[in-house]
Motif scaffolding. Structure first.
Motif, PDB file in Angstrom:
ATOM      1  N   PHE A 116       2.020   4.748 -12.685  1.00  0.00           N
ATOM      2  CA  PHE A 116       1.983   5.331 -10.774  1.00  0.00           C
ATOM      3  C   PHE A 116       1.737   6.374 -10.809  1.00  0.00           C
ATOM      4  O   PHE A 116       2.066   7.485 -11.099  1.00  0.00           O
ATOM      5  N   LYS A 117       0.476   6.291  -9.575  1.00  0.00           N
ATOM      6  CA  LYS A 117      -0.583   7.995  -9.630  1.00  0.00           C
ATOM      7  C   LYS A 117       0.167   8.495  -7.719  1.00  0.00           C
ATOM      8  O   LYS A 117      -0.253   7.738  -7.016  1.00  0.00           O
ATOM      9  N   TRP A 118       0.643   9.301  -7.951  1.00  0.00           N
ATOM     10  CA  TRP A 118       1.662   9.660  -6.556  1.00  0.00           C
ATOM     11  C   TRP A 118       0.453  10.364  -5.667  1.00  0.00           C
ATOM     12  O   TRP A 118       1.184  10.599  -4.193  1.00  0.00           O
ATOM     13  N   ASP A 119      -0.429  11.182  -6.033  1.00  0.00           N
ATOM     14  CA  ASP A 119      -0.957  11.999  -5.554  1.00  0.00           C
ATOM     15  C   ASP A 119      -2.083  11.350  -4.655  1.00  0.00           C
ATOM     16  O   ASP A 119      -3.491  11.978  -3.514  1.00  0.00           O
ATOM     17  N   LEU A 120      -2.180  10.028  -4.465  1.00  0.00           N
ATOM     18  CA  LEU A 120      -3.195   9.278  -3.492  1.00  0.00           C
ATOM     19  C   LEU A 120      -3.426   9.750  -1.869  1.00  0.00           C
ATOM     20  O   LEU A 120      -1.953   9.534  -2.535  1.00  0.00           O
ATOM     21  N   ARG A 121      -3.891   9.711  -1.605  1.00  0.00           N
ATOM     22  CA  ARG A 121      -3.491  10.204   0.275  1.00  0.00           C
ATOM     23  C   ARG A 121      -5.148   9.422   0.643  1.00  0.00           C
ATOM     24  O   ARG A 121      -6.542   9.729   0.425  1.00  0.00           O
ATOM     25  N   ASN A 122      -5.238   8.598   1.228  1.00  0.00           N
ATOM     26  CA  ASN A 122      -6.081   8.459   3.040  1.00  0.00           C
ATOM     27  C   ASN A 122      -7.161   7.838   2.208  1.00  0.00           C
ATOM     28  O   ASN A 122      -8.504   7.934   2.237  1.00  0.00           O
ATOM     29  N   VAL A 123      -7.176   7.278   1.045  1.00  0.00           N
ATOM     30  CA  VAL A 123      -7.949   6.326   0.480  1.00  0.00           C
ATOM     31  C   VAL A 123      -7.302   4.603   0.170  1.00  0.00           C
ATOM     32  O   VAL A 123      -6.579   4.076  -0.102  1.00  0.00           O
ATOM     33  N   PRO A 124      -8.346   4.199  -0.421  1.00  0.00           N
ATOM     34  CA  PRO A 124      -8.722   2.326  -0.350  1.00  0.00           C
ATOM     35  C   PRO A 124      -8.169   2.341  -2.031  1.00  0.00           C
ATOM     36  O   PRO A 124      -8.433   2.971  -2.916  1.00  0.00           O
ATOM     37  N   VAL A 125      -6.914   1.856  -2.345  1.00  0.00           N
ATOM     38  CA  VAL A 125      -6.613   1.235  -3.517  1.00  0.00           C
ATOM     39  C   VAL A 125      -6.220   0.073  -3.388  1.00  0.00           C
ATOM     40  O   VAL A 125      -5.881  -1.001  -2.603  1.00  0.00           O
ATOM     41  N   GLN A 126      -6.834  -0.395  -4.807  1.00  0.00           N
ATOM     42  CA  GLN A 126      -7.166  -1.919  -5.448  1.00  0.00           C
ATOM     43  C   GLN A 126      -6.194  -1.797  -7.003  1.00  0.00           C
ATOM     44  O   GLN A 126      -6.275  -1.335  -7.346  1.00  0.00           O
ATOM     45  N   ILE A 127      -4.610  -2.386  -6.408  1.00  0.00           N
ATOM     46  CA  ILE A 127      -3.665  -2.759  -7.308  1.00  0.00           C
ATOM     47  C   ILE A 127      -3.997  -4.524  -8.172  1.00  0.00           C
ATOM     48  O   ILE A 127      -3.622  -5.260  -7.551  1.00  0.00           O
ATOM     49  N   ASP A 128      -4.539  -4.187  -9.314  1.00  0.00           N
ATOM     50  CA  ASP A 128      -5.085  -5.432  -9.946  1.00  0.00           C
ATOM     51  C   ASP A 128      -3.812  -5.899 -11.545  1.00  0.00           C
ATOM     52  O   ASP A 128      -3.517  -5.443 -11.390  1.00  0.00           O
ATOM     53  N   PHE A 129      -3.765  -7.390 -11.107  1.00  0.00           N
ATOM     54  CA  PHE A 129      -2.470  -7.772 -11.628  1.00  0.00           C
ATOM     55  C   PHE A 129      -3.709  -8.542 -12.671  1.00  0.00           C
ATOM     56  O   PHE A 129      -2.592  -9.675 -13.530  1.00  0.00           O
ATOM     57  N   THR A 130      -4.422  -8.774 -12.808  1.00  0.00           N
ATOM     58  CA  THR A 130      -6.109  -9.426 -13.520  1.00  0.00           C
ATOM     59  C   THR A 130      -5.351  -9.385 -15.059  1.00  0.00           C
ATOM     60  O   THR A 130      -5.250 -11.051 -15.052  1.00  0.00           O
ATOM     61  N   HIS A 131      -4.781  -8.494 -15.423  1.00  0.00           N
ATOM     62  CA  HIS A 131      -4.902  -8.832 -17.694  1.00  0.00           C
ATOM     63  C   HIS A 131      -3.688  -8.131 -17.252  1.00  0.00           C
ATOM     64  O   HIS A 131      -2.978  -8.472 -18.696  1.00  0.00           O
ATOM     65  N   CYS A 132      -2.215  -8.197 -16.249  1.00  0.00           N
ATOM     66  CA  CYS A 132      -0.832  -8.835 -17.312  1.00  0.00           C
ATOM     67  C   CYS A 132      -0.094  -9.588 -17.567  1.00  0.00           C
ATOM     68  O   CYS A 132      -0.230 -10.694 -15.972  1.00  0.00           O
ATOM     69  N   GLN A 133      -0.218  -9.966 -18.865  1.00  0.00           N
ATOM     70  CA  GLN A 133       0.273 -11.953 -19.221  1.00  0.00           C
ATOM     71  C   GLN A 133       1.751 -11.435 -19.011  1.00  0.00           C
ATOM     72  O   GLN A 133       2.560 -12.623 -19.469  1.00  0.00           O
ATOM     73  N   SER A 134       2.499  -9.971 -19.349  1.00  0.00           N
ATOM     74  CA  SER A 134       4.176 -10.065 -19.633  1.00  0.00           C
ATOM     75  C   SER A 134       4.552  -8.796 -19.235  1.00  0.00           C
ATOM     76  O   SER A 134       4.325  -7.795 -18.865  1.00  0.00           O
TER      77      SER A 134
END
Length: 448
Positions: free
Chosen positions: A46-64
């Protein structure tokens, strides 16, 4: 004109892609590492300092992954949205048949933004993996109904006991986990808290997580107890009897009466009795309550707000008497409060070893922290020490020595008059006598 419009849209998309922050879930996204809880590994995502930017959360590689860790991603996405970020997800569509994407869909999490902005809507989850947004008392009621469905095969007292723990933790997040969207369009819109249940049928375990991105335990308690040193100290204080951040912060007698500071104290004691585990995470600290002891650890990666993770090994035939337990715990709290008040009036520092460290206190580092934070200032202020071992079954020399050797060394021979030990089992009493002898004579060594 159409070609020109298409070019503008393509240019905007390219600009968004260039500025977009991509957050990739790791291949293993869980709280456990080789059966030990290691929260930092998951929280580092988790990166908590992100503001006013587009963010993509990528599940592709998470198998477990596990459902409770993924539930935190929901809270995180809400927080990013609150901070002006446009959030989208990759790898969660139906063509993905395994891994975290499928788990995400089972929880109904793809609807997280519809839920956040529609108070009449909640997650459409799989019946065995329910995810519920907590914003109001109807949500509270829904969460308790789901708990009833999970525990309908258990005896009545077991159901009542589980419901009590849930209700106290839900009450805490509903009342004290409040946070709001920060952007102007949603000003004064509450960020929901949430609860996620999972029944691991093969292991016969129920795990649930209740979490928020509110003010956190330290900030909350500091309203009534200014000067709390850090998040570890705040978590320790939160599970003591008669502790509440509402005390002193409101003149409303209704609030004072209904927030009597006993919820977490009673819940943690019930967790011990059920032989369950509770982890309470807030800020940069985690508190672990187990049948054996109570420990705290610092985290490298903080969580803004609070979440509680409870793991219960189900025993459908367990003979429990909730009313008797509650009466026992309240009586213990009352005795401790009386002893503490009396001790304070007499210039004595009172410590309940059980309430602070558990049934089998063994954590040497916790003893040293408490010694330096509380015992040494007390003796330097001229106070006597009253150490109450009621409820403690055993404790090793290493723990007791870490807690008491330095204070004894500083007091010298007066330690025999200034330290009183009550309700200790013979082996504990004998160990403390040895530590007294070892640190009050000439040339005695101080072992840390």
């Amino acid at each position: 004109m159409g070609d020109w419009s298409n070019e503008i849209n393509e240019a905007r998309k390219k600009l968004r892609d260039q500025s977009r922050v991509n957050l990739v879930l790791p291949s293993y996204f869980t709280f456990k590492d080789h059966e030990a809880y290691v929260f930092d590994k998951a929280l580092s995502f988790f990166k908590w300092d992100l503001r006013n930017v587009p963010v993509q959360i990528d599940f592709t590689h998470c198998q477990s992954a596990n459902y409770q860790a993924l539930a935190l991603v929901v809270l995180y996405a809400w927080r990013l949205k609150s901070q002006g970020c446009r959030v989208d997800f990759k790898g969660i569509d139906k063509i993905v048949q395994s891994g975290a994407g499928e788990m995400w869909r089972m929880m109904g999490a793809p609807g997280l933004f519809s839920v956040a902005f529609n108070e009449n809507q909640n997650f459409r989850s799989n019946e065995f993996k329910p995810l519920i947004a907590i914003r109001s008392h109807p949500d509270f009621k829904l969460a308790m109904e789901k708990a009833g469905e999970f525990s309908k095969e258990f005896n009545v007292e077991y159901i009542n006991t589980l419901r009590y723990i849930l209700s106290e933790l839900l009450y805490n997040t509903l009342e004290h986990g409040i946070a709001f969207f920060e952007d102007e369009k949603s000003w004064n819109k509450r960020l929901p808290s949430l609860i996620q249940y999972t029944w691991y049928v093969k292991r016969d375990e129920i795990h649930f997580l209740i979490g928020d991105v509110g003010m956190g335990v330290k900030r909350h308690l500091s309203q009534a107890y200014p000067g709390i040193e850090d998040d570890e100290a705040a978590l320790r204080k939160a599970i003591q009897p008669q502790i509440s951040g509402t005390f002193g912060s409101s003149s409303d007698p209704y609030l004072a009466k209904n927030n009597a500071g006993m919820g977490l104290f009673l819940s943690t004691n019930i967790v011990r009795r059920l032989r369950a585990d509770m982890h309470l995470v807030s800020g940069n600290a985690v508190l672990h309550v187990s049948p054996a002891d109570t420990t705290t650890r610092l985290l490298q990666n903080p969580w803004p707000g609070t979440f509680a993770l409870v793991s219960i090994k189900i025993d459908k035939q367990t003979g429990l008497d909730l009313n008797a337990m509650m009466a026992e715990f309240r009586d213990a709290a009352h005795r401790e409060q009386l002893a503490s008040t009396k001790a304070e009036d007499q210039g004595v520092f009172y410590l309940s070893i059980y309430n602070y460290f558990g049934t089998y206190p063994e954590d040497k580092s916790a003893a040293i922290k408490y010694r330096d934070r509380s015992l040494i200032p007390a003796i330097e202020g001229g106070k006597k020490l009253l150490l109450d071992f009621d409820g403690v079954n055993s404790s090793p020399h290493s723990f007791l020595n870490a807690l008491l050797a330095t204070p004894i060394k500083r007091m010298g021979m007066s330690a025999y008059k200034r330290i009183k030990v009550v309700n200790a089992k013979p082996d504990i009493r004998e160990t403390i006598d040895f530590i007294l002898e070892d640190n009050t004579g000439d040339g005695s060594d101080l072992l840390l």
